[in-house]
Design a protein around this motif. Sequence first.
Motif, PDB file in Angstrom:
ATOM      1  N   HIS A   1      20.545 -71.259  93.464  1.00 27.44           N
ATOM      2  CA  HIS A   1      19.632 -71.284  94.618  1.00 27.44           C
ATOM      3  C   HIS A   1      19.049 -69.987  95.028  1.00 27.44           C
ATOM      4  CE1 HIS A   1      17.346 -73.136  97.721  1.00 27.44           C
ATOM      5  NE2 HIS A   1      18.092 -72.780  98.539  1.00 27.44           N
ATOM      6  N   GLU A   2      19.685 -68.962  94.851  1.00 24.98           N
ATOM      7  CA  GLU A   2      19.152 -67.839  95.449  1.00 24.98           C
ATOM      8  C   GLU A   2      18.284 -67.276  94.430  1.00 24.98           C
ATOM      9  OE1 GLU A   2      20.802 -63.133  96.557  1.00 24.98           O
ATOM     10  OE2 GLU A   2      22.404 -64.967  96.313  1.00 24.98           O
TER      11      GLU A   2
ATOM     12  N   VAL B   1      16.394 -68.661  92.445  1.00 22.51           N
ATOM     13  CA  VAL B   1      14.975 -69.301  92.361  1.00 22.51           C
ATOM     14  C   VAL B   1      14.040 -69.005  93.433  1.00 22.51           C
ATOM     15  CG1 VAL B   1      15.782 -71.433  91.013  1.00 22.51           C
ATOM     16  CG2 VAL B   1      15.864 -71.350  93.442  1.00 22.51           C
ATOM     17  N   ASN B   2      14.666 -68.242  94.559  1.00 20.49           N
ATOM     18  CA  ASN B   2      13.839 -67.603  95.601  1.00 20.49           C
ATOM     19  C   ASN B   2      13.473 -66.202  95.539  1.00 20.49           C
ATOM     20  OD1 ASN B   2      13.542 -69.888  97.911  1.00 20.49           O
ATOM     21  ND2 ASN B   2      15.539 -70.243  96.955  1.00 20.49           N
ATOM     22  N   LEU B   3      13.824 -65.544  94.273  1.00 19.63           N
ATOM     23  CA  LEU B   3      13.694 -64.215  94.006  1.00 19.63           C
ATOM     24  C   LEU B   3      12.234 -64.119  92.932  1.00 19.63           C
ATOM     25  CD1 LEU B   3      17.369 -62.953  93.636  1.00 19.63           C
ATOM     26  CD2 LEU B   3      15.533 -62.486  95.546  1.00 19.63           C
TER      27      LEU B   3
ATOM     28  N   ARG C   1      16.052 -61.970  89.123  1.00 17.42           N
ATOM     29  CA  ARG C   1      16.893 -63.083  88.954  1.00 17.42           C
ATOM     30  C   ARG C   1      17.961 -62.642  87.965  1.00 17.42           C
ATOM     31  NH1 ARG C   1      11.847 -66.814  87.337  1.00 17.42           N
ATOM     32  NH2 ARG C   1      10.607 -66.543  89.458  1.00 17.42           N
TER      33      ARG C   1
ATOM     34  N   LYS D   1       8.354 -75.511  94.338  1.00 14.67           N
ATOM     35  CA  LYS D   1       8.794 -75.902  95.338  1.00 14.67           C
ATOM     36  C   LYS D   1       9.910 -76.972  95.205  1.00 14.67           C
ATOM     37  CE  LYS D   1       5.005 -75.301  99.204  1.00 14.67           C
ATOM     38  NZ  LYS D   1       4.135 -75.610 100.103  1.00 14.67           N
TER      39      LYS D   1
ATOM     40  N   ARG E   1      12.973 -75.236  93.771  1.00 17.78           N
ATOM     41  CA  ARG E   1      13.624 -74.762  95.074  1.00 17.78           C
ATOM     42  C   ARG E   1      14.446 -75.908  95.715  1.00 17.78           C
ATOM     43  NH1 ARG E   1       9.147 -71.727  95.582  1.00 17.78           N
ATOM     44  NH2 ARG E   1       9.357 -69.528  94.857  1.00 17.78           N
ATOM     45  N   LYS E   2      13.721 -76.936  95.774  1.00 16.15           N
ATOM     46  CA  LYS E   2      14.304 -78.145  96.667  1.00 16.15           C
ATOM     47  C   LYS E   2      15.536 -78.885  95.761  1.00 16.15           C
ATOM     48  CE  LYS E   2      14.537 -80.964 100.119  1.00 16.15           C
ATOM     49  NZ  LYS E   2      15.041 -80.442 101.206  1.00 16.15           N
TER      50      LYS E   2
ATOM     51  N   THR F   1      17.473 -77.217  93.672  1.00 17.10           N
ATOM     52  CA  THR F   1      18.746 -76.307  93.690  1.00 17.10           C
ATOM     53  C   THR F   1      19.390 -76.550  95.025  1.00 17.10           C
ATOM     54  OG1 THR F   1      17.201 -74.275  94.193  1.00 17.10           O
ATOM     55  CG2 THR F   1      17.897 -74.801  91.955  1.00 17.10           C
ATOM     56  N   GLU F   2      18.502 -76.707  96.085  1.00 24.04           N
ATOM     57  CA  GLU F   2      19.110 -77.018  97.342  1.00 24.04           C
ATOM     58  C   GLU F   2      19.688 -78.151  97.552  1.00 24.04           C
ATOM     59  OE1 GLU F   2      17.387 -77.403 101.938  1.00 24.04           O
ATOM     60  OE2 GLU F   2      16.317 -76.677 100.330  1.00 24.04           O
TER      61      GLU F   2
END
Length: 214
Positions: free
Chosen positions: A36-37, A39-41, A46, A115, A118-119, A121-122
């Motif tokens: 999750h971290e 995919v926010n980089l 990464r 999005k 990201r969702k 993986t969350e």
Amino acid sequence: MSINSIFQFLVPKDKKFFPLFEEASSNLIELASNLHEAVNLPLKEREVLFQKIDELEQKGEDITRQTNLELSRNFITPFDREDIHTLITSIDNVADYLHGAASRMKLYQVDKITKSIRKMTEINLEACQNIDSAVKELSNLKNINIIKEACARINKLENKSDNVYNKAVFEIFENETDAKNIIKYKEVLSVLESATDKCKSVANILESISVKHS
């Protein structure tokens, strides 16, 4: 006193299997957190996390191997041998699919993370956290409701994942014109959705174990 209660009384407190279960579920959270971290980089940042995910996936396999080894060595187990094997295997399956998602993002050089990715993986991270909560209650099985509630949340998350996946795939085919991108994004989304399915499989075995020993 029920037969199950008598059986639980006679069986010595396990010092091998429960720590392995908890180590496996804790490892799962760390793996899902790193994904999750990641995919926010940005793409270039990464790589370190993807490498960590590789290591965590290998660690999960080692825990599964050790659990099965202990299963072959011990005549008396805290609950059904088949359930022990199925539980540790199902947890490892979640790790495999999360690792598979990371591997595909790396292999396909997926630059823009949507999005939906990201969702998902969350959602997977939250499902893994619920697996860990339930697994930690297995050692005494006194708080069956905690296990049931965690499993219910995992089932809801799996339904949520399906909805996110279906909407994302629709949007890909609706808006994306590059065939390569369609393949890349659909593949990553599909593996993430499968990971949530595997979380539901873990929930099913956890519920089964709790019912047998309630």
